[in-house]
Design a protein around this motif. Sequence first.
Motif, mmCIF file in Angstrom:
data_model
loop_
_atom_site.group_PDB
_atom_site.id
_atom_site.type_symbol
_atom_site.label_atom_id
_atom_site.label_comp_id
_atom_site.label_asym_id
_atom_site.label_seq_id
_atom_site.Cartn_x
_atom_site.Cartn_y
_atom_site.Cartn_z
ATOM 1 N N UNK A 1 -15.063 -17.732 13.356
ATOM 2 C CA UNK A 1 -15.436 -19.105 13.708
ATOM 3 C C UNK A 1 -14.761 -20.095 12.774
ATOM 4 N N UNK A 2 -14.754 -19.776 11.478
ATOM 5 C CA UNK A 2 -14.118 -20.664 10.515
ATOM 6 C C UNK A 2 -12.620 -20.784 10.772
ATOM 7 N N UNK B 1 -8.216 -25.466 15.091
ATOM 8 C CA UNK B 1 -8.459 -26.679 15.890
ATOM 9 C C UNK B 1 -8.075 -27.943 15.094
ATOM 10 N N UNK B 2 -8.471 -27.973 13.802
ATOM 11 C CA UNK B 2 -8.108 -29.132 12.976
ATOM 12 C C UNK B 2 -6.594 -29.236 12.806
ATOM 13 N N UNK C 1 -20.488 -7.208 10.878
ATOM 14 C CA UNK C 1 -20.122 -7.879 12.133
ATOM 15 C C UNK C 1 -20.453 -9.374 12.069
ATOM 16 N N UNK C 2 -21.593 -9.708 11.451
ATOM 17 C CA UNK C 2 -21.944 -11.121 11.296
ATOM 18 C C UNK C 2 -20.924 -11.844 10.409
ATOM 19 N N UNK C 3 -20.525 -11.202 9.296
ATOM 20 C CA UNK C 3 -19.533 -11.814 8.411
ATOM 21 C C UNK C 3 -18.201 -12.008 9.138
#
Length: 447
Positions: free
Chosen positions: A165-166, A172-173, A157-159
């Motif tokens: 997020x990445x 966004x970029x 789940x953390x990965x």
Amino acid sequence: MLKRITLHNFMSHAFTEIELSPGLTVLTGPNNCGKSAFVSALQVLAENTSGDYMVRHGAKECRVIVETDDGHVIEWKRKKKVVSYTIDGQDFHRLRNSVPEILTEVLRLAKVKSGDSDEFDVHFGEQKSPIFLLGDRGSRAARFFASSSDASVLIEMQKLHRSKVKAAQQEYQRQQAEQKQNAATLELLQPVPDLESRLETLDQTYQALQAEIQQIQQLEILIQGLTQASERVELYARRAACLSDLPTELQQENERPLEVLVHRWQGIEQEQQRSQVAVTALLPLSIPPTIEDESALAELIKETELQSVICQYSVATHSCLEDLQDPPQLTSPDNLEKLIARLSTAAERVQVDQQEAQILAKCVPPPELVDGAHLTQVCQQWTALETEFLERKQIHAKAEAAFERVCSELREWVAENPTCPTCGAELEPDQFLQSAETGLRGHSHDA
């Protein structure tokens, strides 16, 4: 997965029902509005907590009903000191600080056991308690991760969270780069509105010149008719002077053949005059200008609209990331509707006056008369028509003045109200006046 939670007389809730979304559900609201009561209700349902603090003041019983997405219905009820469960229609009574065995399989909110006596509550987090395991001793946390089969799931789940997020940062970029590209494109297209406005100005000037040419032609025809009428009056005056010397009593022959001949001559003369007027009207006409190819301009306008839509989409996407604002308050459009009605009435009056002027300009000169009294009557009618024409011309001038005044009021109103009261867009006075005038002159649209 839980689908629906219903509370009856539970703590501060007399009756409350909420639908849970397939993913994450967030309850928001001011303090002391009953948000934590839903967490307490699920804890009571999963653990059959003792006590009567959950019964609403003044109520005799309270209930918690939970529905799952796989079709299970679980109901917990406390009446006085008696607690009972109803799971998928099956009742369970005589429960003292315990729960039915089937509840763990259906609800799936049981504590995780480590060893014989140690338990971990992985489903609920108290509002005033630390995050899971942060307030416990290190040895207890080590026992949980050593005995829990879900440690690998938490790591996955953390990965997954890091990858999301990445991906969000990359998106966004990309949007930032797309926004810069759209800004550069818009900067290149800035001269287009100026060219469009200049083209519209030239078109309006051309239309005005065409209207003035038509008016000049009509005035020339009218002057020519007046000159011919004046010449006829002089001719009739000379004839009347010559006839005044004749005796009053003469033996006249049958004048019927002469009258027929005179009528035929008058018809031929009228037809000749109409032909001459038509030829005079057609002589000043010039060859229509050659229309240039407007496909390049159409492609440019289409590309501009496409870039505008893309820019709007980028701006809307960017605005979603910012704090939302309240929608603007709508103002009453009654004053604008009244003003548009007044403009419509003024435009109709102008159109009627123009039609009447055109009808008067096409009037055929009166035929030649032999009788002087009849000629006097015709001259009187001509004078009356000329007076009526001057009156209608004054009415037309007043209508034009009223129209200009209404246009001035409309410009002042647009200057005082720079934004549209309906959609909130920015208004340009000249553009708004031009659109209003176009709608008034059409009279065929539904606006």
